[in-house]
Design a protein around this motif. Structure first.
Motif: not given
Lengths: 1097, 516
Positions: A294-295, A298-299, B374-376, B379
Motif C-alpha cells: 500500500s505504501s 502510492r510511491d 498521513r500514510r502518503r 511513504t
C-alpha cells in the motif's frame, strides 16, 4: 493459471515447509539485547562436523576452516608440530596416505605428496602470476624460497648433468613440461590479436570436429554449441545456485541488490524496529507485504527511476503474499521442482535480515510489538522487487521480460552476445578483449542501434582466446595448473629433472589425482585436527602430571571457605589466583543459573527477565522488594531514579526526535556533553568511578530482600501458569539437587559463596555476549543471591538433612556477583552474616579483593595497550578503566581462547596453570557410581559450552562469513542488530574485536568418569550422540580411580591415550609464569601447597 | 606574535599528518607497532593546536578579539594578490576553539576504538588533515584561504567515507558525496571570481564592506555563489541526500564530519558573509525557504529512520536547516550559538551511538495521531522525499548520456581521424583463420592508409573513383538523387539529436557563453 489452481494447496504447503526449513541455513541470532552464544551452524548439527562444513560451504559460500596459509603460519609458530600433522594424516584413512604411487627404493606414497601440499602452497597460478614468478622472482633459475635445505641438496645431488642451481632448476622446468606434453612460451594474451599460421593451425587441430556434415564452418558450429551449453547450464543453475539477480549479474555485471537493497531496508528496518523510529507503520496488523504494497502503490518513485511497469504491476498484485510468491515464480518460468530452492537462495542473499525476520516470526509479540512478522510477506516483497528491477534491466537491454524462458529465447538468438557477456562478467578476460566487450555492453545499454551483429567478432575472439594456451582454463594439462604444481612439488620432494622425466603418464595422473584429493575441505579438517591435537596433548599431559597433587579430592579436612563460580573459562584465572592467595579455600564450578531458573523482577525492573538457559522458560517468579522499614526510602529512590531515566530518554530519544523543541534542549545539553566528553576521555577510570558514585548517591541505595517463598503454591507451576516464589519442596529439591550435582553434599566450609557473574561496559552493542550464557545473556547475580537465601533457610536445611545432605549449623551461604569486565565483586545480604562468621567473612572479602587484582593483572597481559611488566595495581586500574572507557571496542576479551572443559573434581585441575582457557565444572564421580548426576550435567552443560566454543570458532575462522566484521563501522539498527554503514545486511555472529586472539578449535571435554558409565549415558542420549558422535565437541574420559585417559573418536569409538606423562615446568605462582607474552601459554604446574587440605586444617 | 600562533594552529596538524604519511611510506609506523607513535603524534599536534587556539581566544575574552591578522603574501600575478591572513574575530576564535576541542576528543576516542584496524594510520592522517582544513575555514581572513580549507575538508571527507574501501558500497557512496560537493565548490569558485572581479579582493572584510557598494543584483549573484557552496557542504535541500550516504566510515569519523564539524561549515560561511547577505535580500529569502524545507525534510525523514546513524544524521540535517532559517531571518547571533552548541552536542551523541540500545529505557515516543494517519507523507519520509532519484533523473542521467555520446563521437570520428590501429585484417580468431583457409586469401586492400593525410588521400581517391564510376561512366541522374537523399538523412539525424533535451541544454549553455 490452471496449474496454480490445481496445485495451490499443495504448493502452499510446500512453500510453508521450505520457509520452516530456512532455520537450518539462516543465522538464528536473537535481537542483540538478548544475545546468547550458540552454535553458528546449529541448523547443520545433525551432520558430522566436516560434512556440515562442506555443506555450508556449498550452500552459503562460507568456508568453515582457517585458511591453509593461516594453518601454515601456526605450523611455523610451533602451535602445530610435525607429529600432530602425521597423526592427523594417519587418522584420515580415506586419503590412503600409505598407498604407494611409485614403487621402489626412492618410492613415493600419497602421504609424501600430502605432506608437501599441506606445508606449502601448491595451487595453480594465473598467467600473470607465472609471468611475475619467472621474470621478477627468477623462478626458473632459483629454488622457490620455501624449499627446505634438505630438498635442495637432494635435488642438486640427483641432477647428473648440471649441479649448479640455475641449470638444475631450468632443467626441472623443462622436464615438467616435457613429461606433461606441454610447451611453454610466454604468450601474451594480446599476441592472439594477430595469430600466426602455426598457432592457428595448432589450435584448430585441437578442435573436436566430429559429425561435421553440415556446411557451416567448424569453428562457427563449435562456438555455438559451446555457448548454447553454457547458456543451458547458467539457466539451470537458477534456483539451486542462483536467483534471477545472480543470472543477470553474470550477464551484465550489475547487481540488482545494490539498487533494491536500500529501498527494501527502509521498509524492512522500520517494520522490525524495536523502538528507534518514532513514526511506525499504521497498518501493523496487516503484515509486511500488504503494508509495503500500500505504501509502494502510492510511491511515485517509478517515475524517476524508470521503473515503467511499477504502478501497473503493483496494482495487479494479489492480496495474499503466498499467491504473489506463486505468481512471481510462475512468471519467472522456473520449474516447480526448483521453487523452494529458489526461495532459499533468495533468503540467503541477505542472510542477516532474513534470519531476523524468521526469528521474529518464531517469537511473535516480541517486546509487545504489534507488527505481524511472517517470512512469507518478506519473500513476496523480495520477489516483487527483484522482478521490477530486473524488468527495467532486461527491458532496456534486450527488450524482453525477466523470465528464464524469455532470456533463453533471446540468447539463443544471440549466442555470440551471451558468450561474450558471460565471459566478461564471470572470468578475467585479457584487457584487449575486456575493453571491447565492455564497450559493446555499454553501447547496448545506451540503446544505440549498432550495425548488424557487433558481438560476433568479439565473441569469436574470446572463444579463440579461451582455447589458446594463454588462457588459464584450457582443457587438458596446462602450464599454469599441472605444470607449475609439478614443478613446485618436484622441488619440495628434491626431484631432479631426470626423475620427473622417468614418470609414466599413469604415475603423473595419480600424482595429480592425489593432489586433488586434498581439497579445501579435507585439508582444512586435517589441519584442524592436528591443531586440536597439539593442545589436547598439552591438556592430557598436564592432567596426567597433576594427578594426585590437587587437594579436596575427598574433602577430609574442612576448607576455610567454598566458592561456587560459574563454569565459565574466564573464572579459571580468578579461581587459581584466589587459591594461590589462600590454599585453604576450595573453589567449585557450575552453570551459573545454579539450578534456580526463574523470572526475575529486580527492584527497578518494569518487566521480568528470564534467568535461565535460553531453551527453558521458567515457571517461577522472584521479586526484589525493599526491606521492611525501607519503604519510604524506596519511594524516594523510585522517584529520583524515574527522573534520571526519563532525563536519559529525553536526551537520547527526544532530542533526536523533535525539531523546534530540541533547540533549547540541545543548547542546554551541549555544555554538559562537552564536559562529560573531556572528563571521560581524559580520565576514564577516575571519572567513571566518580560518576557512578554520584549516580548511586543520587538514586539512593535501598536495602532489599527477595520474595522467593511461595505463599500459595500452585498445583503444577508451568511457563503458562507462573508461580510467584518457590514452595518449600521445590526449594529443597533445587538446593539439594544443585549441591549434589557438584559433589558438595558433605564437608561444608563455614562460608559457602555462590558467585554469579556479569559484565558491564559503556559503548558496546554486543554487551550481552559478555554476560552469563547460562542465564540467557543476563547477570546471574540474582540467581546466586536466591540460591544462598534458600540454602540458609532452616526449614530447607532440616529437609535436606533428612535426604542426607547435612549442612552444619555453623555454615552460611553468601550470594555474590563477579563482574568479569572490571573485576569487581558485589556481595549480597552481607549484613545478615551471623556474628561468629564476621572475622572469617572479612578475611574472605580481603582475599577476594586481592584475587581481583591478581586476576586483572593476569588478564592485562593479553591487552596490547598495557605496558609489559606493569605492576598489579596499575594493571587493575587499567582493567577497571576499560570497563568505564566508552572509547573501548574491547572492554574485555570475553571467552576468547576457550578450548577445553573439565567435568570432574577440582583436584584434577588445581595446581595447573590453564591460562583461562578451560571451563571447569565440578562433579564428583565417587559419589555417583551409576552416572545419574552426570547425565543431566552433560545434557545441560555440553551444549552450553559447545555453543560458546563453536560461536567463537566460526566467527574466528571466517569473520566475514560467520562473524560480523569490525565494530568500527557498525551501525546499531532498530535496537536489535548492527549493519555496516547505513544499508548493508544485518551482521550476525561475533565482531572481530572479540575473536582476534581466539584459537579456533573445537572444545575438548574431559569427563572424570568411568568409561562404562559414559558409554551407557552416550548410548541413552540422542542429543549427546549428535553433539559428540558428529564431532561438534571432542570428548575424553579420565578414569577416577586409575587416571587413565581415553579419547572418543567419531566413527571408531574410544581409544586409550598413548602419550607419556610429561615433566612439566614447576613455577611458584601464576604471576611468575605469565608476564611478558601476549600468546596463549602452555599449561605448567604450580607449586600450590600440595596439602591444601593440610593448610586448611 | 599572533600571526605566528595563528599560523601554527592549522600547520601543526598538517605537519603531524605529513609525519605520519612519511612514516607510513618508509614503513616506520606501520601495523600495530606503529599505533602508539601515530596516536601520540596526532594527539600531540591536536593538543598543541588546541593550546595555541586557547592562547588566542582566552585573552580575547577579556581584552577583545585581535581582529584581522595579515601573515604574508601567497602569490601575486598582475592585479591578483593572494594573501595569507587570519580573521581572529570572536566568531572565528570561538569556532577555532571548538574545532580543536572536538577534533582532539575524536582523535583520543579513536586511539582505543580503532586499535588493530588495518587503516589505523590512514585514519589519523586524514583526521588531522581534516582538522587543519576546518581550522583554515574558520580562521581564514580571506575567502581564498578558506577555500583551501574547504577543498581539503572535502577530500578528507571522501577519504574517510571510503575508509573501508573494500566494500563497494562505501566507495560508491564516497564518490557520490564527493561529486555532490563539487557542485558547491563550483559556487565557491564563482564567488571568489566575482569578488575579485567586482571588489578586487578576497578579504572577508573587503567583501563585507564592498557589498554595500554593489547593486542588489550583483550582491545577489555574488552571495549566490557562496551560498551554493554553503548549501552543498551543509547538506541542505536540494543537496541533502549526500550526507545520508556518508555514514559508511568508522563511527568517530561520522561523528566529527557529519555530526559535528563539517556539516556546520556551510552555516559558518553564511555567518562570515553576514554583511553581504544583508545586501542581498533575495538570497536571504532563498535561505529561509531552503532552510525550512530542509528542516522539514530532515525532521520527517528522521522520524522514520530505523538505524542510529541515519536517525542522528537526519536530525542533524534538520537542525542545520533551522540555522539557515535563522541566518535568512537575520538572527545571526542565534545561528552562531545554535551552531556551536549543536556541534558539541552531536559529537557527544554520535560517539555514544553504539551504546544507544543500552542507554534508552523505552522506545521512541510515537508521533501524534494527526501525523501518524498521513500514510502518503510517511511513504514520502521513508523515501526521503525522493530527492535523490529526482536529482538523478534531472542531472545525473542526462550527463551520463552526454558522456556516452561524446564517447561514441570519439570512437566513430576522432579515432578514425587520427588513425588509431584497427585489427581489421589480422587473424584474431579461429573463425577468421578457418574462413581464410576455406575461401582462399581474403581480398587484401591494395594499400593501407593511416593518419589524417593518408585517410584524406584514400578518401579523395575513392571519391574520384566513385564519381567516375557512378556519375560519369553510368551516366543518368538517379545516382545524384541518391546522394541528395543521403544528405537529407544526415540532416534529419542531426535534427533528431537536437530534439533531445540534453542537446537543447548544451545549446542553451553555448548561447549563454557566447552572450556573456
Amino acid at each position: 493459471m490452471r496449474t496454480i489452481a490445481a496445485h495451490s494447496d499443495e504448493v502452499r504447503r510446500e512453500i510453508r515447509e521450505a520457509i520452516r526449513q530456512l532455520e537450518h541455513v539462516l543465522p538464528g541470532q536473537a535481537p542483540l539485547k538478548g544475545f546468547v552464544h550458540h552454535n553458528t551452524l546449529h541448523g547443520f548439527q545433525h551432520l558430522p562436523f566436516p560434512d556440515a562444513l562442506a555443506e555450508v560451504h556449498r550452500v552459503t559460500g562460507n568456508y568453515g576452516y582457517l585458511s591453509s596459509d593461516r594453518f601454515r603460519a601456526l605450523y611455523a609458530a610451533d602451535r602445530i608440530d610435525r607429529e600432530d600433522l602425521e597423526q592427523a594424516l594417519a587418522d584420515t584413512a580415506e586419503l590412503e596416505p600409505d598407498k604407494s604411487l611409485i614403487e621402489g627404493k626412492q618410492g613415493l606414497t600419497r602421504g609424501d605428496v600430502y605432506r608437501v601440499a599441506l606445508r606449502v602452497r601448491l595451487s595453480k597460478v594465473t598467467a600473470s602470476q607465472l609471468g611475475w614468478q619467472i621474470e621478477e622472482q627468477e623462478a626458473l633459475q632459483r629454488f622457490q624460497d620455501d624449499v627446505p635445505e634438505s630438498a635442495r641438496q637432494c635435488l642438486l645431488a640427483a641432477s647428473t648433468g648440471s649441479t649448479d642451481e640455475p641449470s638444475a632448476i631450468a632443467d626441472l622446468w623443462d622436464a615438467c613440461l616435457q613429461s606433461l606434453g606441454l610447451q611453454h612460451f610466454l604468450l601474451h594474451p594480446e599476441d592472439l590479436t594477430d595469430l600466426s599460421a602455426e598457432q592457428a593451425e595448432q589450435m584448430f587441430e585441437g578442435l573436436d570436429k566430429d559429425g561435421s556434415t553440415s556446411t557451416q564452418p567448424v569453428t562457427h558450429r563449435e562456438m555455438r554449441r559451446e555457448a548454447a551449453a553454457r547458456l543451458g547450464t547458467l539457466l539451470d543453475r537458477t534456483g539451486t545456485e542462483l536467483t534471477l539477480r545472480g543470472v543477470l549479474k553474470e550477464l551484465t555485471g550489475e547487481d540488482l541488490l545494490d539498487e533494491l537493497r536500500p529501498v527494501l531496508l527502509r521498509h524492512l528496518g522500520a517494520w522490525l524496529d524495536l523502538g528507534l523510529a518514532a513514526w511506525r507503520s499504521a497498518d501493523a496488523g496487516q503484515g509486511f507485504y500488504r503494508s509495503w504494497r500500500s505504501s509502494a502503490v502510492r510511491d511515485p518513485v517509478w517515475l524517476f527511476e524508470g521503473l515503467d511497469d511499477w504502478h501497473v504491476h503493483l496494482k495487479s498484485l494479489p492480496n495474499d503474499p503466498m499467491e504473489t510468491i506463486i505468481a512471481e515464480l510462475e512468471r519467472l518460468g522456473l520449474p516447480r521442482g526448483r521453487w523452494t530452492a529458489y526461495l532459499e537462495r533468495l533468503a540467503l542473499e541477505l542472510p542477516g535480515w532474513s534470519g531476523m525476520m524468521l526469528w521474529r516470526e518464531r517469537h511473535p509479540g516480541h517486546e509487545g510489538l504489534p507488527e505481524a512478522v511472517d517470512c512469507v510477506d518478506y519473500l513476496a516483497v523480495r520477489l516483487v522487487l527483484e522482478r521490477l528491477h530486473a524488468q527495467r534491466m532486461t527491458g532496456r537491454l534486450w527488450g524482453v521480460e525477466p523470465s528464464l524462458d524469455m532470456l533463453r529465447w533471446y540468447f539463443h538468438k544471440n549466442l555470440p552476445e551471451f558468450l561474450a557477456r558471460h565471459a566478461l562478467y564471470t572470468t578475467r578476460l585479457p584487457e584487449y578483449l575486456a575493453s571491447q566487450t565492455r564497450r559493446l555492453a555499454l553501447a547496448q545499454q545506451a540503446g544505440s542501434r549498432e550495425p548488424s551483429d557487433p558481438w560476433s567478432q568479439v565473441a569469436r575472439m574470446i572463444w579463440t582466446w579461451q582455447r589458446s594456451p594463454a588462457s588459464e582454463q584450457s582443457a587438458g594439462y596446462s602450464v599454469f595448473r599441472e605444470g607449475w604444481r609439478l614443478f613446485r612439488l618436484a622441488q619440495h620432494l628434491g626431484w631432479s629433472g631426470e626423475r620427473v622425466r622417468d614418470l609414466s603418464a599413469e604415475q603423473l595422473r595419480e600424482i595429480f589425482a592425489t593432489l586433488d584429493r586434498l581439497d579445501a575441505e579435507t585439508s582444512g579438517y586435517l589441519w584442524l585436527r592436528a591443531y586440536e591435537r597439539h593442545y589436547r596433548e598439552q591438556v592430557f599431559g598436564a592432567l596426567a602430571a597433576n594427578r594426585g597433587r590437587g587437594p579436596w579430592a575427598e574433602r577430609r579436612e574442612r576448607p576455610a571457605a567454598q566458592i561456587v563460580f560459574c563454569m565459565d573459562d574466564r573464572e579459571e584465572g580468578f579461581r587459581r589466583q584466589l587459591e594461590e592467595i589462600n590454599p585453604a579455600i576450595e573453589t567449585l564450578g557450575a552453570a551459573a543459573h545454579f539450578g534456580v531458573s526463574h523470572w526475575w523482577r529486580g527492584l527497578d525492573d518494569s518487566r521480568p527477565t528470564g534467568l535461565c538457559p535460553v531453551d527453558l522458560v521458567p515457571s517461577h517468579e522472584v521479586r526484589e522488594s525493599p526491606r521492611r522499614g525501607a519503604e519510604r526510602l524506596y519511594r524516594r529512590h523510585a522517584r529520583r531514579r524515574g527522573w534520571r531515566v526519563r532525563l536519559g530518554d529525553a536526551v537520547n530519544q527526544e532530542l533526536r526526535r523533535n525539531l523546534l523543541s530540541s533547540v533549547p534542549g540541545i543548547v542546554a545539553a551541549a555544555p554538559i556533553a562537552g564536559l562529560d566528553l573531556s572528563a571521560k576521555l581524559a580520565a576514564p577510570f577516575r571519572f567513571g568511578r566518580w560518576a557512578r558514585r554520584l549516580r548511586e548517591r543520587f538514586d539512593l541505595t535501598v536495602p532489599t530482600e527477595l520474595d522467593y517463598v511461595a505463599e500459595r503454591p500452585l498445583e503444577a507451576p508451568s511457563p503458562e501458569n507462573v508461580q510467584s516464589g518457590f514452595s518449600l519442596e521445590e526449594q529443597v529439591a533445587r538446593v539439594g539437587g544443585f549441591l549434589r550435582s557438584m559433589g558438595l553434599d558433605h564437608g561444608f566450609a563455614p562460608l559457602v559463596v555462590i558467585m554469579g557473574h556479569g559484565s558491564d561496559s559503556r559503548n558496546n552493542p554486543h554487551l550481552s555476549a559478555y554476560n552469563c550464557g547460562a542465564c540467557s545473556g543476563n547477570h546471574s547475580g540474582p540467581n546466586a543471591r536466591l540460591f544462598a537465601a534458600m540454602a540458609n533457610r532452616s526449614e530447607v536445611r532440616v529437609a535436606l538433612r533428612r535426604q542426607g545432605v547435612d549442612i552444619p549449623d555453623d555454615c552460611w551461604f553468601l550470594g555474590a556477583e563477579h563482574n568479569t569486565c572490571d573485576e569487581e565483586i558485589t556481595c549480597y545480604d552481607l549484613d545478615r552474616l551471623p556474628g561468629p562468621l564476621h572475622p572469617a567473612g572479612q578475611r574472605l572479602l580481603d582475599e577476594l579483593d586481592r584475587a581481583c587484582i591478581g586476576s586483572a593483572h593476569e588478564r592485562a597481559r593479553k591487552f596490547a595497550s598495557v605496558r609489559r611488566g606493569a605492576d598489579p595495581q596499575r594493571a587493575w586500574r587499567h582493567i577497571v578503566g576499560r570497563g568505564y572507557d566508552f572509547s573501548q571496542a574491547r572492554p574485555e576479551l570475553g571467552h576468547a581462547t576457550n578450548a577445553a572443559a573439565v567435568i570432574g573434581r577440582r583436584s584434577l585441575t588445581r595446581g595447573v596453570f590453564f591460562d583461562r582457557r578451560v571451563f571447569l565444572i565440578s562433579y564428583d564421580p565417587t559419589r555417583d557410581p551409576e552416572g545419574e548426576i552426570l547425565e543431566p550435567l552433560l545434557l545441560a552443560n555440553g551444549p552450553v559450552a559447545a555453543g560458546i566454543n563453536l560461536e567463537y570458532y566460526f566467527s574466528t575462522v571466517n569473520n566475514d562469513g560467520f562473524g560480523c566484521g569490525s565494530k568500527v563501522t557498525h551501525n546499531v539498527t532498530g535496537l536489535f542488530g548492527v549493519m555496516d554503514g547505513a544499508a548493508s545486511d544485518l551482521r550476525t555472529g561475533l565482531p572481530r574485536q572479540m575473536i582476534e586472539i581466539h584459537e579456533a578449535m573445537r572444545l575438548l571435554v574431559v569427563v572424570e568418569a568411568r568409561l562404562d558409565v559414559l558409554k551407557r549415558i552416550y548410548d541413552r542420549q540422542p542429543p549427546l550422540q549428535e553433539l559428540i558422535g558428529n564431532g561438534w565437541l571432542v570428548l575424553a574420559a579420565m578414569d577416577p580411580a586409575s587416571g587413565a585417559l581415553h579419547l572418543f573418536q567419531p566413527g571408531t569409538g574410544w581409544a586409550a591415550w598413548q602419550g607419556q606423562t610429561p615433566k612439566l615446568t614447576l613455577v611458584e605462582r601464576s604471576v611468575d609464569y605469565y608476564p611478558g607474552t601476549l600468546e596463549p601459554l602452555e599449561p605448567v604446574l604450580l607449586r600450590t601447597p600440595a596439602g591444601g587440605e593440610r593448610a586448611g586444617a | 606574535m599572533n600571526e605566528v600562533i595563528a599560523s601554527l594552529v592549522p600547520v601543526l596538524p598538517i605537519g603531524a599528518a605529513m609525519w605520519i604519511a612519511a612514516g607510513y611510506v618508509t614503513g616506520k609506523n606501520r601495523g600495530e607497532a606503529g599505533e602508539r607513535q601515530t596516536a601520540w603524534i596526532a594527539q600531540g599536534a591536536a593538543g598543541s593546536s588546541l593550546l595555541l587556539v586557547l592562547c588566542l581566544s582566552l585573552p580575547a575574552v577579556w581584552r577583545g578579539a585581535p581582529g584581522p591578522v595579515p601573515v604574508g603574501e601567497w602569490l601575486r600575478s598582475g592585479d591578483l594578490v593572494l594573501r595569507v591572513s587570519f580573521a581572529l574575530d570572536p566568531l572565528g576564535l570561538a569556532m577555532a576553539t571548538l574545532v580543536a576541542f572536538v577534533c582532539l576528543a575524536t582523535l583520543r576516542f579513536s586511539v582505543n576504538y580503532l586499535h588493530r584496524e588495518a587503516g589505523f594510520q590512514r585514519f589519523f592522517l586524514v583526521l588531522l588533515l581534516f582538522m587543519a582544513a576546518m581550522e583554515l575555514i574558520v580562521m581564514a581572513g580571506n575567502a581564498a584561504l578558506a577555500f583551501v580549507g574547504w577543498e581539503l575538508a572535502g577530500v578528507s571527507s571522501y577519504l574517510l567515507i571510503a575508509w573501508a574501501f573494500g566494500r563497494p558500497n562505501a566507495s560508491r557512496n564516497a564518490t557520490r558525496a564527493f561529486l555532490t560537493n563539487r557542485v558547491g565548490d563550483a559556487g565557491f569558485v564563482l564567488g571568489l571570481f566575482l569578488s575579485w572581479h567586482w571588489l578586487g579582493d578576497f578579504d572577508w572584510g573587503t567583501i563585507g564592506r564592498g557589498a554595500a557598494g554593489l547593486s542588489t543584483v550583483n550582491a545577489d549573484i555574488l552571495a549566490l555563489g557562496f551560498l551554493l557552496a554553503a548549501l552543498a557542504k551543509s547538506a541542505q535541500v536540494p543537496f541533502a541526500p549526500w550526507i545520508a550516504r556518508a555514514l559508511e566510515g568508522p563511527t568517530p569519523s561520522s561523528a566529527v564530519f557529519y555530526g559535528s564539524l563539517m556539516v556546520h561549515a556551510g552555516v559558518f560561511l553564511v555567518l562570515r558573509l553576514e554583511p553581504l547577505l544583508l545586501q542581498a535580500p533575495q538570497m536571504a529569502h532563498l535561505l529561509v525557504v531552503l532552510g525550512v524545507f530542509t528542516a522539514l525534510y530532515g525532521w520527517l525523514s528522521g522520524l522514520t529512520q530505523s538505524d542510529v546513524k541515519s536517525a542522528l544524521m537526519f536530525s542533524t540535517t534538520a537542525q542545520v536547516g533551522l540555522m539557515f532559517v535563522w541566518c535568512g531571518l537575520g538572527w545571526f547571533e542565534l545561528a552562531a550559538w545554535h551552531m556551536a552548541l549543536h556541534a558539541l552536542w552531536r559529537a557527544w551523541q554520535f560517539l555514544h551511538a553504539p551504546a544507544l540500545m543500552h542507554m534508552v529505557s523505552r522506545p521512541a515516543r510515537p508521533v501524534p495521531g494527526w501525523l501518524a494517519r498521513r500514510r502518503r507523507l510517511r511513504t514520502a519520509a521513508l523515501q526521503r522525499f525522493w530527492l535523490e532519484p529526482v536529482t538523478d533523473w534531472l542531472l545525473v542521467r542526462p550527463t551520463r548520456a552526454l558522456g556516452r555520446d561524446v564517447d561514441r563521437f570519439d570512437e566513430i570520428i576522432v579515432s578514425r581521424m587520427v588513425g588509431l590501429p584497427e585489427q581489421e585484417h589480422a587473424v584474431s580468431s579461429l573463425s577468421d583463420w578457418e574462413s581464410r583457409q576455406q575461401g582462399g586469401a581474403a581480398p587484401q586492400a591494395f594499400g593501407q592508409a593511416r593518419g589524417i593525410l593518408g585517410r584524406l588521400m584514400e578518401w579523395l581517391a575513392n571519391l574520384l573513383h566513385w564519381f567516375e564510376d557512378r556519375l560519369v561512366l553510368r551516366g543518368g541522374g538517379e545516382g545524384l538523387i541518391r546522394v541528395l537523399r543521403h544528405l537529407g538523412n544526415y540532416a534529419l539525424e542531426i535534427e533528431r539529436l537536437l530534439e533531445r533535451p540534453r542537446y537543447m541544454m548544451v545549446l542553451i549553455m553555448i548561447t549563454f557563453v557566447v552572450i556573456l
